[in-house]
Design a protein around this motif. Structure first.
Motif, PDB file in Angstrom:
ATOM      1  N   ILE A  40       0.854  -1.177   0.000  1.00 45.65           N
ATOM      2  CA  ILE A  40       0.000   0.000   0.000  1.00 45.65           C
ATOM      3  C   ILE A  40       0.893   1.231   0.000  1.00 45.65           C
ATOM      4  N   THR A  61      -2.106  -1.200  -3.588  1.00 41.54           N
ATOM      5  CA  THR A  61      -3.218  -0.300  -3.318  1.00 41.54           C
ATOM      6  C   THR A  61      -2.603   1.095  -3.214  1.00 41.54           C
ATOM      7  N   LYS A  91      -7.377   3.931  -4.433  1.00 41.56           N
ATOM      8  CA  LYS A  91      -8.406   3.946  -3.391  1.00 41.56           C
ATOM      9  C   LYS A  91      -8.241   5.172  -2.492  1.00 41.56           C
TER      10      LYS A  91
END
Length: 188
Positions: A40, A61, A91
């Motif tokens: 991430i 992500t 996201k």
């Protein structure tokens, strides 16, 4: 990789900072295996770091605040071949706020480039890091140490994680810090 930048539209979120370039180079040559790992990126801005992590084989992500997502998504789509696009998800993540949308401890690596600069975000950033980390998660943060508040953040981080410097690029004055949950601490 061709990254679109637009300072007038989004300010700091739409610029490629040296810290991102240095961390990308470190990932490429630093002996870190990202293939098939869960990654991430926090405060992704233009998305360069997340794009490089995806190209190095990770499932990434790529996160930022809502205002930056459309711009971020356009860079991701423009720079990843179609067969790799499913490995990168853009996201929304506002530190300390959207954590219920992310499974605790679900990531092998947490990446951040030049995200340590606003003192009022430090507590939320630490809360976010703690939420996202498991015992095996490796945090890699690259930054320039510009102000005393930057040292303050490193002290706060080392109060909750084991932290040490793994790389320094003198030409760009950028440090890379590695942090993990653990028993030893560094003094900053």
């Amino acid at each position: 990789i061709r990254i679109r930048q637009d300072w007038r539209q989004l300010g700091v979120a739409a610029v490629v900072w040296d810290a991102a370039v240095v961390l990308c180079a470190y990932l490429e040559i630093g002996g870190i295996e990202l293939r098939d790992r869960s990654v991430i990126e926090l405060g992704a801005g233009t998305g360069l770091l997340g794009i490089v992590a995806t190209l190095l084989g990770a499932h990434v992500t790529i996160t930022d605040r809502a205002a930056a997502l459309e711009f971020l998504e356009s860079n991701v789509q423009a720079n990843l071949p179609s067969e790799l696009r499913p490995r990168a998800v853009v996201k929304e993540l506002t530190w300390g706020k959207d954590l219920r949308n992310f499974s605790p401890g679900a990531f092998d690596f947490i990446l951040g480039a030049d995200i340590v600069y606003l003192e009022e975000t430090f507590a939320d950033l630490l809360q976010t890091l703690e939420h996202l980390c498991s015992e095996r998660t490796v945090i890699l943060l690259s930054c320039r140490i510009r102000y005393e508040r930057d040292h303050k953040f490193l002290k706060m981080l080392s109060g909750r994680f084991s932290v040490y410097e793994v790389h320094y690029d003198a030409s760009k004055d950028v440090h890379i810090y590695k942090a993990q949950r653990g028993s030893w601490k560094d003094d900053f």
